[in-house]
Write a protein that holds these residues in place. Structure first.
Motif: not given
Length: 494
Positions: A118-120, A126-132, A136-139, A205-207
């Motif tokens: 979902x985050x990819x 959202x996944x990209x913002x969290x990575x920045x 750590x990559x979304x996995x 918030x996502x978690x």
């Protein structure tokens, strides 16, 4: 008659996926005073799940420390500091007293693949913002995604738990009575804003968790005394021992391997593997494929992990051939580089870098009548290293060329496999005098924390090395052609 005052020493503890290990050295690092290890079991309650019992890990740790304490005392020393190197990405629920409410879900658990996807995909912004923020990559390996899985599949546990943390936090609380996590381990969770050095509201918030359910972030040089309840007892530790929280196993493996300078790449292959460089500023890959963890002030470790390292050799011995490792390595050595056209994609357990795809699976390509068991083994060993070098290609785009590789982990016990790496990479490969790079990194970080060295660059100069493997130019040219075919085969198979 007065009892002689014992000399002090440092202990580095490495809490790994398969073993808990400890190494004791004097301040001049001149000799090994003690070493101990205990195995840790991974549980697979269903397909795609991987868990460990935190109490079993505590028991292994206590036994290791008791053995090291006895050996150190026999040598006329006493332990002054213990530093921790710990495997990343575990997650367990605890009550307000640190008692586990669940097993630890470890890095190789893939149940959170839908959340990572979902985050990819649907929520890629959202996944990209969290990575920045986190680096750590979304996995599915990361606690961010595991918590989101719990939010959907076990909300009762999410509400019931007073605290969520890694295996290190569970052990640290038992030893000190405090819920704390070092910046290095925090950056491996996908929940930590590595610039602001605080928990990320975006990720929380996502978690579906609150910041007060997580540990207090602290520097990797943070120290605490032992709490009175664990002095002596099963661990045999004295009240004078100071505990250094340390860092993640990947970061400390880089430090313990002496890989601090630009152009020095560390390659580790144990059950899984990783390839890393130490840099002086945070780095982010445009496509979110590389991690970036905090090691210490102005030191960051950037790179990529693989799920498929020594486990491939384990698969060859236990499931494909039923032959011992020594026999298979000897057979593989009789085959020419390139395995007469046979290629192997090593994705037996999905993959992290460079693909970040938990669903991808391994394959042999171009199987021919002439191929023997020895070919299949050599192609598998080559495939593991080709995959590592494909990660290094991503890394070099950000850090510049690799000039030397410092190799460690279980694979370094095979001179044949290490020489293969040198021939493939085309650069020298150096082995450390001690293969316990995580424990060594913890000891070096201790020396910096207490002022015996001023910087980690100075600490890295203390690392001793063993053999250096030089690349063979002819084999390197041959491998460059094979690598191109391997990459083409990877593109067709994924």
């Amino acid at each position: 008659m007065n009892t002689p005052i014992a000399k002090t020493c440092f202990v580095g503890v490495d809490i790994g996926t398969t073993n808990v290990k400890a190494l004791a050295l004097p301040p001049d690092l001149s000799r090994e005073l003690a070493h101990a290890s205990r195995p840790v079991e991974t549980l697979n309650p269903q397909a795609g799940y991987a868990e460990q019992d935190p109490e079993q890990i505590w028991s292994a740790f206590a036994d290791v420390m008791a053995e090291v304490s006895r050996e150190v005392a026999r040598a006329g020393y006493e332990i002054s500091h213990i530093a921790f190197s710990t495997a990343m990405h575990s997650l367990l629920a605890m009550d307000e007293n640190g008692k586990p409410l669940s097993h630890a879900i470890i890095w190789s658990d893939n149940r959170a693949e839908p959340q990572a996807a979902e985050l990819r995909g649907l929520r890629a912004d959202l996944g990209r913002a969290i990575y920045e923020q986190t680096g750590i990559p979304m996995h599915p390996m990361i606690p961010l995604c595991k918590l989101a899985w719990l939010r959907e599949h076990d909300p009762r546990l999410l509400r019931r738990a007073a605290h969520f943390g890694t295996i290190k936090e569970f052990l640290w609380h038992k030893l000190t009575g405090h819920f704390e996590v070092d910046y290095s381990m925090a950056t491996s969770t996908g929940l930590f804003d590595a610039t602001r050095l605080t928990w990320s509201d975006l990720a929380l918030n996502y978690a579906g968790v609150r910041a007060n359910q997580l540990s207090t972030p602290v520097p990797t040089t943070h120290q605490r005394p032992l709490q009175a309840t664990v002095v002596g007892g099963r661990t045999g530790l004295a009240e004078t021992v100071s505990l250094l929280i340390g860092a993640s196993d990947g970061c400390l493996a880089n430090l313990g391997a002496g890989a601090i300078k630009r152009g020095t790449t560390t390659l580790t292959i144990g059950t899984s593997g990783a390839i890393r460089q130490t840099v002086r500023k945070p780095l982010r890959d445009e496509q979110g494929r590389l991690f970036c963890y905090i090691l210490d002030d102005d030191y960051f470790v950037v790179g990529g992990p693989t799920n498929n390292g020594g486990n491939v050799l384990e698969w060859l011995t236990e499931k494909l051939t039923q032959q011992d490792t020594t026999t298979l390595l000897a057979e593989a050595e009789t085959i020419a580089p390139g395995s007469d056209g046979l290629l192997f994609l090593p994705y037996l357990q999905g993959e992290r870098a460079p693909l970040w795809d938990a669903h991808v699976r391994g394959a042999y390509l171009h199987v021919d009548w002439q191929h023997t068991r020895a070919h299949f083994v050599r192609a598998a060993l080559e495939g593991v290293l080709f995959n590592m070098l494909s990660i290094n290609e991503l890394l070099m785009k950000e850090t510049g060329p690799t000039r030397v590789i410092h190799a460690n982990g279980g694979f370094a016990q095979s001179r044949f496999w290490v020489q293969m790496l040198a021939d493939m990479a085309g650069v020298p490969v150096r082995l450390n005098a001690s293969n316990e790079s995580g424990s060594m990194g913890g000891i070096l970080l201790t020396m910096k924390a207490i002022g015996l060295v001023k910087t980690l660059d100075e600490a890295a100069k203390l690392v001793a090395f063993g053999e250096t493997f030089e690349p063979d130019p002819k084999r390197h040219r041959a491998y460059q052609q094979v690598f191109a075919k391997w990459q083409a085969g990877l593109g067709k198979n994924t």
